[in-house]
Motif scaffolding. Structure first.
Motif, mmCIF file in Angstrom:
data_model
loop_
_atom_site.group_PDB
_atom_site.id
_atom_site.type_symbol
_atom_site.label_atom_id
_atom_site.label_comp_id
_atom_site.label_asym_id
_atom_site.label_seq_id
_atom_site.Cartn_x
_atom_site.Cartn_y
_atom_site.Cartn_z
ATOM 1 N N SER A 282 80.085 4.682 80.851
ATOM 2 C CA SER A 282 79.802 4.525 82.187
ATOM 3 C C SER A 282 80.817 3.744 82.616
ATOM 4 C CB SER A 282 78.377 3.486 82.205
ATOM 5 O OG SER A 282 77.238 4.153 81.947
ATOM 6 N N LEU A 283 81.584 2.994 82.020
ATOM 7 C CA LEU A 283 82.693 2.616 82.609
ATOM 8 C C LEU A 283 83.826 3.559 82.969
ATOM 9 C CD1 LEU A 283 83.216 -0.634 80.089
ATOM 10 C CD2 LEU A 283 82.195 -0.460 82.397
ATOM 11 N N GLY A 284 83.863 4.635 81.893
ATOM 12 C CA GLY A 284 84.812 5.649 82.258
ATOM 13 C C GLY A 284 84.353 6.491 83.482
ATOM 14 N N LEU A 285 82.986 6.538 83.654
ATOM 15 C CA LEU A 285 82.458 7.352 84.803
ATOM 16 C C LEU A 285 82.941 6.772 86.111
ATOM 17 C CD1 LEU A 285 80.835 9.793 85.891
ATOM 18 C CD2 LEU A 285 78.992 8.277 85.684
ATOM 19 N N PHE A 286 82.590 5.566 86.090
ATOM 20 C CA PHE A 286 82.907 4.721 87.324
ATOM 21 C C PHE A 286 84.329 4.909 87.598
ATOM 22 C CE2 PHE A 286 78.563 3.618 87.217
ATOM 23 C CZ PHE A 286 78.280 3.245 88.523
ATOM 24 N N ILE B 227 71.971 7.828 77.958
ATOM 25 C CA ILE B 227 72.225 8.354 76.498
ATOM 26 C C ILE B 227 73.837 8.525 76.212
ATOM 27 C CG2 ILE B 227 71.587 10.380 75.048
ATOM 28 C CD1 ILE B 227 69.251 10.822 76.799
ATOM 29 N N ALA B 228 74.502 7.481 76.398
ATOM 30 C CA ALA B 228 75.901 7.415 76.006
ATOM 31 C C ALA B 228 76.217 5.827 75.916
ATOM 32 C CB ALA B 228 76.657 7.913 77.370
ATOM 33 N N PRO B 229 77.284 5.680 75.332
ATOM 34 C CA PRO B 229 77.696 4.183 75.076
ATOM 35 C C PRO B 229 78.117 3.604 76.426
ATOM 36 C CG PRO B 229 78.820 5.526 73.435
ATOM 37 C CD PRO B 229 78.155 6.592 74.295
ATOM 38 N N ASP C 220 74.029 -4.324 86.738
ATOM 39 C CA ASP C 220 75.103 -3.960 85.931
ATOM 40 C C ASP C 220 76.283 -2.939 86.443
ATOM 41 O OD1 ASP C 220 74.590 -6.001 84.175
ATOM 42 O OD2 ASP C 220 73.399 -4.751 83.069
ATOM 43 N N LEU C 221 75.552 -1.866 86.981
ATOM 44 C CA LEU C 221 76.060 -0.675 87.460
ATOM 45 C C LEU C 221 76.801 -0.897 88.838
ATOM 46 C CD1 LEU C 221 73.465 2.090 86.463
ATOM 47 C CD2 LEU C 221 75.808 1.664 85.639
ATOM 48 N N GLU C 222 76.192 -1.768 89.508
ATOM 49 C CA GLU C 222 76.776 -2.341 90.913
ATOM 50 C C GLU C 222 77.898 -3.069 90.701
ATOM 51 O OE1 GLU C 222 74.068 -3.446 94.604
ATOM 52 O OE2 GLU C 222 72.959 -4.193 92.692
ATOM 53 N N GLN C 223 78.018 -3.865 89.646
ATOM 54 C CA GLN C 223 79.546 -4.481 89.150
ATOM 55 C C GLN C 223 80.333 -3.558 88.935
ATOM 56 O OE1 GLN C 223 78.275 -7.538 86.471
ATOM 57 N NE2 GLN C 223 77.583 -9.214 87.833
ATOM 58 N N VAL C 224 80.027 -2.824 88.108
ATOM 59 C CA VAL C 224 81.051 -1.763 87.522
ATOM 60 C C VAL C 224 81.363 -0.793 88.859
ATOM 61 C CG1 VAL C 224 81.302 0.183 85.955
ATOM 62 C CG2 VAL C 224 80.119 -1.790 85.127
ATOM 63 N N GLY C 225 80.516 -0.618 89.700
ATOM 64 C CA GLY C 225 81.098 0.178 90.703
ATOM 65 C C GLY C 225 81.939 -0.540 91.671
ATOM 66 N N GLU C 226 81.801 -1.790 91.996
ATOM 67 C CA GLU C 226 82.428 -2.863 93.011
ATOM 68 C C GLU C 226 83.864 -2.769 92.142
ATOM 69 O OE1 GLU C 226 81.860 -4.365 95.790
ATOM 70 O OE2 GLU C 226 80.038 -3.293 96.058
#
Length: 99
Positions: free
Chosen positions: A14-18, A8-10, A69-75
């Motif tokens: 998520s990019l900013g959170l990581f 429930i966010a753009p 996708d979240l794994e890639q951003v996390g990495e």
């Protein structure tokens, strides 16, 4: 810990959170995410597919995110997915550890 935020966010949130977790967590620190997620582009329940469609109808930048996708951003932020735990109501707990 982030509960029911990712969907429930753009995507930029998520990019900013990581990115923030990558900067602020100590070595071995955890980022724990709770909510609905897809695996390899597939929902784990018809109710999550309907929820995803309703979210995207309400705001096209929202939606249930794929774990890959979240794994890639996390990495990219120095975080590795260590554990995926199935939770009630077709949700999951994702545990990322800072390297």
């Amino acid at each position: 810990v982030s509960i029911n935020m990712i969907h429930i966010a753009p995507w930029a949130a998520s990019l900013g959170l990581f990115a923030g977790a990558g900067r602020l967590l100590r070595a071995d620190g955890l980022l724990v995410l709770y909510g609905p997620y897809m695996r390899d582009g597939a929902h784990n329940a018809p109710s999550n597919a309907a929820f995803d469609a309703a979210l995207r109808e309400r705001n096209p930048s929202w939606g249930v995110r794929d774990i890959a996708d979240l794994e890639q951003v996390g990495e990219a932020a120095g975080l590795n997915l260590r554990e995926t735990i199935e939770m009630p109501a077709n949700n999951m707990l994702l545990v990322f550890r800072h390297r």
